[in-house]
Structures are given as structure tokens and as C-alpha cells.
Motif scaffolding. Structure first.
Motif, PDB file in Angstrom:
ATOM      1  N   GLU A 344      38.274  20.274  96.547  1.00 49.76           N
ATOM      2  CA  GLU A 344      38.767  19.383  97.605  1.00 49.76           C
ATOM      3  C   GLU A 344      39.719  20.179  98.482  1.00 49.76           C
ATOM      4  OE1 GLU A 344      37.598  16.598  98.889  1.00 49.76           O
ATOM      5  OE2 GLU A 344      38.454  15.063  97.581  1.00 49.76           O
ATOM      6  N   ARG A 345      39.145  21.043  99.318  1.00 53.84           N
ATOM      7  CA  ARG A 345      39.921  21.969 100.124  1.00 53.84           C
ATOM      8  C   ARG A 345      39.070  22.435 101.302  1.00 53.84           C
ATOM      9  NH1 ARG A 345      39.166  27.505  98.738  1.00 53.84           N
ATOM     10  NH2 ARG A 345      41.405  27.921  98.709  1.00 53.84           N
ATOM     11  N   GLU A 351      29.999  30.023 106.377  1.00 54.60           N
ATOM     12  CA  GLU A 351      30.187  31.448 106.131  1.00 54.60           C
ATOM     13  C   GLU A 351      29.592  31.864 104.798  1.00 54.60           C
ATOM     14  OE1 GLU A 351      33.860  34.711 106.163  1.00 54.60           O
ATOM     15  OE2 GLU A 351      34.225  32.610 106.663  1.00 54.60           O
ATOM     16  N   LEU A 352      29.786  31.038 103.770  1.00 57.19           N
ATOM     17  CA  LEU A 352      29.248  31.349 102.449  1.00 57.19           C
ATOM     18  C   LEU A 352      27.724  31.358 102.439  1.00 57.19           C
ATOM     19  CD1 LEU A 352      31.739  29.233 100.309  1.00 57.19           C
ATOM     20  CD2 LEU A 352      31.525  31.727 100.247  1.00 57.19           C
ATOM     21  N   LEU A 353      27.115  30.612 103.365  1.00 57.67           N
ATOM     22  CA  LEU A 353      25.657  30.558 103.436  1.00 57.67           C
ATOM     23  C   LEU A 353      25.081  31.456 104.525  1.00 57.67           C
ATOM     24  CD1 LEU A 353      25.164  26.689 103.037  1.00 57.67           C
ATOM     25  CD2 LEU A 353      24.680  28.442 101.323  1.00 57.67           C
ATOM     26  N   SER A 354      25.930  32.189 105.203  1.00 60.76           N
ATOM     27  CA  SER A 354      25.488  32.990 106.347  1.00 60.76           C
ATOM     28  C   SER A 354      24.656  34.195 105.913  1.00 60.76           C
ATOM     29  CB  SER A 354      26.696  33.476 107.151  1.00 60.76           C
ATOM     30  OG  SER A 354      27.441  34.429 106.401  1.00 60.76           O
ATOM     31  N   SER A 379      36.689  34.203 105.130  1.00 57.83           N
ATOM     32  CA  SER A 379      37.835  34.078 106.036  1.00 57.83           C
ATOM     33  C   SER A 379      38.919  33.155 105.504  1.00 57.83           C
ATOM     34  CB  SER A 379      37.354  33.583 107.402  1.00 57.83           C
ATOM     35  OG  SER A 379      36.690  32.333 107.271  1.00 57.83           O
ATOM     36  N   VAL A 380      38.526  32.133 104.745  1.00 59.14           N
ATOM     37  CA  VAL A 380      39.505  31.261 104.106  1.00 59.14           C
ATOM     38  C   VAL A 380      39.737  31.790 102.689  1.00 59.14           C
ATOM     39  CG1 VAL A 380      40.025  28.929 103.318  1.00 59.14           C
ATOM     40  CG2 VAL A 380      38.746  29.272 105.445  1.00 59.14           C
ATOM     41  N   PRO A 381      40.956  32.201 102.367  1.00 58.21           N
ATOM     42  CA  PRO A 381      41.203  32.776 101.035  1.00 58.21           C
ATOM     43  C   PRO A 381      40.794  31.817  99.925  1.00 58.21           C
ATOM     44  CG  PRO A 381      43.082  33.129 102.476  1.00 58.21           C
ATOM     45  CD  PRO A 381      42.169  32.182 103.205  1.00 58.21           C
ATOM     46  N   GLY A 382      40.202  32.373  98.896  1.00 52.59           N
ATOM     47  CA  GLY A 382      39.839  31.562  97.744  1.00 52.59           C
ATOM     48  C   GLY A 382      41.055  31.225  96.907  1.00 52.59           C
ATOM     49  N   THR A 496      44.490  27.263  92.031  1.00 54.48           N
ATOM     50  CA  THR A 496      43.050  27.438  91.922  1.00 54.48           C
ATOM     51  C   THR A 496      42.359  26.542  92.948  1.00 54.48           C
ATOM     52  OG1 THR A 496      42.505  25.672  90.352  1.00 54.48           O
ATOM     53  CG2 THR A 496      43.403  27.727  89.430  1.00 54.48           C
ATOM     54  N   ALA A 497      41.086  26.750  93.149  1.00 47.57           N
ATOM     55  CA  ALA A 497      40.356  25.916  94.105  1.00 47.57           C
ATOM     56  C   ALA A 497      40.189  24.490  93.611  1.00 47.57           C
ATOM     57  CB  ALA A 497      38.983  26.533  94.378  1.00 47.57           C
TER      58      ALA A 497
END
Length: 639
Positions: A344-345, A351-354, A379-382, A496-497
Motif C-alpha cells: 500500500e504505497r 516502470e517495473l513492467l517496462s 525510480s521510487v526507492p523500494g 518495508t514495502a
């Protein structure tokens, strides 16, 4: 006419069940009574949504070890008038009082795998009612009638349900007396085939119907919808919410071996409503694959497909050493991304599917099995990498496991002195990761059931209900069901995510699939199995889309999955390089995978996956269905 791919292993000439075909309607589910119920609705001019909701409420009754009213559901669907894939979001959030600080103050460092402290707000019932209101045609009373009948009058209890009850009977007797009252009639474990009743749950369903009968039909624009909305309000704000609030205040035994009170309140339940949203999609070999957003694990399947898309066909065959190795290595990369990015973030899914990201990650698929945890950077830090534990010692007692834990006695393994889990099945020698693995503490992994329906008009739905199974927490008196444990999929560590956050959804494993071709829905499918759901569905997609196999051939085929990532279920452990296979994959292939460095567990011949599906050919109008033979419980029907 299907044409098989010569680059793939030839499919079997015989299947365990026929590939069903017809033009009227098809249903497939993990229990034959749910399938029959859904098909009966289609036969009486209900549409796919009426049928799916009726079948789903029956699943609450006949597969109580796999799902319940206190659990959750996600679905992906398309309508005859709008082919856009849409997600039904029935995943409730963490209660306001569910904070890492509170759980740590209770002496915990993981959310327990059983007990009400792990409960998210129940989302399944409201979600099903929403789907019925927005896309169904039947009255609520008619849709619920089969479930009411089976709950009040009884249904023959399945052997797998009995095996689950037997596993947790001491927990029920010693710590959860309300569950003992419901599931140990006369103080004993029921015999398979015994008529089991749940009068309390039938009464709750009656109250939902009764709530709608007070609707002023003169004032209501759509009286049917208004009655369903009244039932939704009754569920969220009425007797159910009040009973949940009162019951969880009393401490009770959790999987941690300690006693705790729950934190969910009536206000938490009143604040939740299910919703719908656009599906997350990716293209693969001329097909569009539709999944949930990254609040679920579904996009990991999309990432895996993007990694595999440009590879030669022979590298995508799960029945060979090269294919199985390539597939598993791609899954490890996608599941590592799931662990550090999904939740939930803000998740940069595009980008992950690019192409660029997929091309970069694909270079990590090597010639040998990776034992490393390798998430990618975008681009968005994990989030912070969660604890990577191969064993867990909550009270000085080692608890081993993987995503779905390795069960002592699985083929290829010697039993250990301290069993960590027992499969809820009749045969204790062979591990079954399609049915839940249940510990005597109530901790469960490999949960879930599934239902797919397609009708003659072109409405199609794939749904995976889960949570709130009978062994997850004590039965609530007067309601006949218990709360789920979805919060175990969150971490107590900060950053964490998927850190436990009040009001935020835990990252669910529920992940149904809709497949489209040229904008037309052609397949709805899914599987139980926790972290393995999409891994088993991937095999189906590769064998049907690339290999040219039929749906039943693909469902019957030998399955496998990796456990080389932190599991979503308590105790959140992993096996670096872990690979679980059905023995039918063949000694030669299995030996080849071991030579490449995979840590292989043999799971028996027919043990992995419980897929079902329905299909639709937009050009001819021919509908199809197929179901899993493993466990002798799933069934497909149609004409």
C-alpha cells in the motif's frame, strides 16, 4: 483447432477429465457443490455474476477450511457490454489498533499465523454483495438461498475438511471452546460424509436478507440494488460488527503459543466498503493478462511474463530442464521485486513492467540456480529488505519453512524429529501444496479456494476467496464464523514495502487472472496455494499460449514452484534456491535441475496446484471449462 508447438514437450493424449465445451454457460470451482450451484443459477437465467456470488457463498459453507465470511476475496471480471478487465477489491485493511508498537508490546516480532490479532477487516461478504448489486440480476434472497440451505440443513463434509479439523482438535478443545462446539459435534471429529450444519451462519444470512426487506420500494430507484445495499450496511454496522467487537476483547491462544486479545472494532468494520478498480495488465505473446494492482501479488506474474516474452520457445517449456530452470529463475527476480516494492504505497508499476527494466533484469537469468535474493532498483526507492530467515525460533523452538513449508515426510526427505506442519490430507507421506498445510496451532499456509464462471452473453469472472478459515481464530458465537489472519502478510519492521500500518491493506496473495485476446476476454482462471498461485498459473499460460496445449492438458501437467523468497505466511521463512516439483516431472529432469544447483523437494505425483478455468471463443461463441483432479474435490460443469 489447436496446434501444439513442436518446441514444447508433446501434451498427453489422455486427460483426467474432458475439456468441457458448450455454448450456454460454464462454471469451475474448487468444490463440486459450488460448481453445481453456479451452474444451476445459469440454468435459471442468472448471469455469470449471479452464479459466481451464489457459488461463493456456498464455498463459505462447504470449504470452511479454505475460506470463510470473515476473510477476503479478489476477482477480475469483464461484462458483456464492457470488455475492460476490472478488479473487485475485497481485501480489508488493518484495524486502527493494529500497529507494530502494539504487537511488539505483546511480546511478538511477527504477526501470528492464527488468532484474532492477525485479523484484517473482513472484506469478502461486502465485496460479493457489491458485485451482485452492480452486475448481477437476481435478488439477494435467491442468490443466498443455496448457502442458507447447506448451512441450515447440512452438507456432507469433505474428507479434507475433516483432516483439518482433526489437526486442530486439541487447540479447539484446550483453547478455542467455541470452535470445538461448532466443529467437534458430540466432542469428536466428524466422519467424512457426515452432514455438518452451521445454523448460526444461516441466521446471519437471513438477517442480511431481512435488512433489505425494509427498503421502501416506492422511494428506491432500483429496489433490487437498494435491498442489497441495505444488506451491506447491516453487515458492516449491525449485529455482525457488534459481535466481532465484543468477542475479540477476550484473550485467546495464537500461533505464537501465547494469548492475546484482538484489536478489531465495530468502527473498523463500519469504515470499510469493497470497491472496483481497473486491472493491471501486461502483454504476452499476443494476449493481455489482467491482474490486481500491487496491493496484491498479481503483478509479479506480469513481471515474470515480461522477462520470458522474448525468449526462444524451448526456454518456456516447464517440462524440460532448460524450461523449468529459466522459468524459476525469472520468478525469483519478480518475487524479489514483490517483496521490496509491492504494498500500500507508491509502486511504479509501469516502470517495473517496462521494456528497459525487463531487459536489464533478464540478464540476471544465469545458467545455474541463484540462491541470492535480488530485487531491482527503480525510480521510487523500494522498502527495506525484510528479514531473510531460513528458520524461525519464536520461543527457542526452531520452526522451519518455505513460502509454503516443506512438510516432513514429503518424498525425497527424511522425517524430522520436530514436525513443523502436517498436511491436511489423507495421505501423510506425500506433501500436498494445493490443500492447506495446517499446524496444530491453527497456522495455515496454502489456503484458499477459487471459482470461475462464464455465461452465454459474454460475462466472465475469476474469483479467489480466502481467509477466515475455520482454523484461523476462534468461532464467534452467534455468527458461526471466525476472523481471518491476512495481517500475517505484513512485517513489524519499519520501512518495508508491507510494514503493518493501520488502515492499510496487507499485501494479499489472492491473485485471479483474466486473459484477453484482441480486447476480448478468452480465459478466466486461478488457483489456491498462497505464494504459489501465480507460479502455477504461469505454467498454465505458458503451456496453453506458447505450447498450444488444451486447458485440461495444462492443468493436469506436472507442476513446480520456487520457494527462494520470503514466504507471505507465518513464519515468513525461505529456502535459498528452493524448488518444489511433482515427481511426474521425471527423474531425468529433476536430476538435471539438481545439477544446476536447485535445492529440489519432491512433492509426490499429484500434489501441486488446484487450477480451474473457464474459456470463451469470441469468434464462435463456444465456451469451455476445466478443473483440477488433485484432491478429488474441484469440478467443472457446463453445456
Amino acid at each position: 483447432m489447436r496446434t501444439t508447438n513442436p518446441a514444447f514437450t508433446a501434451p498427453p493424449t489422455e486427460t483426467t477429465r474432458p475439456d468441457l465445451q458448450g455454448t450456454f454457460g460454464m462454471a469451475a470451482a474448487t468444490h463440486w457443490i459450488a460448481t453445481a450451484t453456479a451452474q444451476s443459477v445459469l440454468e435459471r437465467d442468472g448471469n455469470a455474476f449471479d452464479a459466481a456470488v451464489a457459488g461463493a457463498f456456498v464455498l463459505h459453507v462447504v470449504e470452511p477450511h479454505l475460506n470463510g465470511p470473515g476473510g477476503d476475496v479478489t476477482a477480475v471480471f469483464a461484462t458483456a457490454s464492457d470488455k475492460t478487465p476490472t478488479v473487485l477489491m475485497g481485501q480489508g485493511p488493518a484495524p486502527a489498533g493494529a500497529t507494530p508498537e502494539h504487537l511488539r508490546s505483546e511480546g511478538l516480532d511477527l504477526v501470528p499465523g492464527s488468532g484474532a490479532l492477525a485479523a484484517a477487516v473482513p472484506g469478502a461478504v461486502d465485496a460479493w454483495l457489491l458485485l451482485l448489486a452492480e452486475h448481477g440480476t437476481w435478488e439477494l434472497a435467491d442468490v443466498l438461498a443455496p448457502a442458507v440451505g447447506y448451512a441450515r440443513d447440512g452438507h456432507p463434509v469433505a474428507p479434507r475438511v475433516v483432516a483439518t479439523i482433526a489437526t486442530v482438535q486439541d487447540l479447539f478443545r484446550d483453547h478455542w471452546p467455541t470452535s470445538a462446539t461448532q466443529w467437534l459435534p458430540g466432542g469428536t471429529v466428524p466422519v467424512p460424509g457426515t452432514l455438518v450444519r452451521n445454523e448460526a451462519w444461516a441466521g446471519v444470512l437471513d438477517r442480511l436478507v431481512q435488512a433489505g426487506r425494509g427498503v421502501d420500494t416506492d422511494a428506491a430507484g432500483d429496489a433490487r440494488v437498494a435491498r442489497i445495499e441495505a444488506a451491506r450496511t447491516e453487515w458492516a454496522e449491525g449485529v455482525v460488527a457488534q459481535a466481532v467487537d465484543a468477542f475479540v476483547r477476550t484473550p485467546h491462544r495464537h500461533a505464537s503459543g501465547t494469548d492475546h486479545a484482538g484489536v478489531i472494532t465495530a468502527a473498523d468494520m463500519a469504515a470499510f466498503r469493497a470497491s472496483t478498480e481497473p486491472a493491471t495488465t501486461a502483454e504476452f505473446r499476443g494476449h493481455t493478462i489482467a491482474k490486481t494492482g500491487p496491493w496484491g501479488q498479481g503483478p509479479a506474474l506480469l513481471q515474470t511474463l515480461r522477462l520470458l516474452e522474448p525468449l526462444d520457445d524451448e526456454r518456456l517449456d516447464p517440462s524440460t530442464v532448460l524450461g523449468a530452470h529459466t522459468i524459476v529463475e525469472a520468478q525469483k527476480l519478480a518475487l524479489a521485486d514483490r517483496e521490496v516494492h509491492y504494498g500500500e504505497r507508491d509502486v511504479p508499476m509501469a516502470e517495473l513492467l517496462s521494456d528497459a527494466y525487463s531487459d536489464e533484469r533478464r540478464t540476471l537469468i544465469g545458467d545455474r540456480a541463484s540462491h541470492a535474493f535480488r530485487p531491482g532498483a527503480v525510480s521510487v526507492p523500494g522498502g527495506t529488505v525484510p528479514p531473510l530467515r531460513e528458520t524461525y525460533t519464536p520461543r527457542g523452538e526452531p520452526v522451519a519453512g518455505v513460502g509454503e513449508p516443506t512438510v516432513p515426510g514429503a518424498r525425497g526427505e527424511a522425517p524430522v524429529e520436530t514436525p513443523v506442519a502436517a498436511p491436511a490430507e489423507d495421505d501423510p507421506v506425500h506433501e500436498d501444496r494445493g490443500e492447506p498445510i495446517v499446524m496444530a496451532t491453527g497456522e495455515t499456509r496454502g489456503d484458499t479456494c477459487h471459482i470461475d464462471v462464464v455465461d452465454r452473453w459474454g460475462n466472465i469472472v475469476s474469483a479467489t476467496p480466502s481467509g477466515g478459515w475455520l482454523q484461523s481464530s476462534p468461532t464467534i458465537p452467534g455468527l458461526g464464523f471466525c476472523l481471518g489472519t491476512r495481517l500475517q502478510m505484513t512485517w513489524l519492521e519499519e520501512g518495508t514495502a508491507s510494514t503493518l500500518t493501520p488502515g492499510a491493506r496487507p499485501r494479499t496473495t489472492l491473485t485471479p487472472t483474466l486473459v484477453l485476446k484482441d480486447g476480448e476476454p478468452v480465459v478466466a482462471m486461478g488457483s489456491p496455494g498462497g505464494d504459489q498461485q501465480d507460479q502455477w498459473q504461469l505454467l498454465f499460460l505458458l503451456r496453453t499460449i506458447v505450447g498450444g496445449w488444451s486447458p485440461q492438458q495444462a492443468i493436469d501437467a506436472p507442476a513446480l514452484h520456487t520457494t527462494s523468497f520470503p514466504g507471505s505466511f507465518w513464519p515468513r521463512t525461505w529456502t535459498p534456491g528452493g524448488l518444489v516439483v511433482e515427481d511426474r516431472l521425471g527423474d531425468e529432469v529433476i536430476a538435471g535441475l539438481e545439477e544446476l544447483g536447485h535445492v529440489v523437494t519432491r512433492a509426490g505425483d499429484w500434489s501441486l496446484g488446484r487450477l480451474s478455468c473457464v474459456t470463451r471463443d469470441p469468434d464462435t461463441g463456444v465456451l469451455g471449462a476445466a478443473a483440477n483432479p488433485r484432491g478429488a474435490q474441484g469440478y467443472a460443469a457446463g453445456r
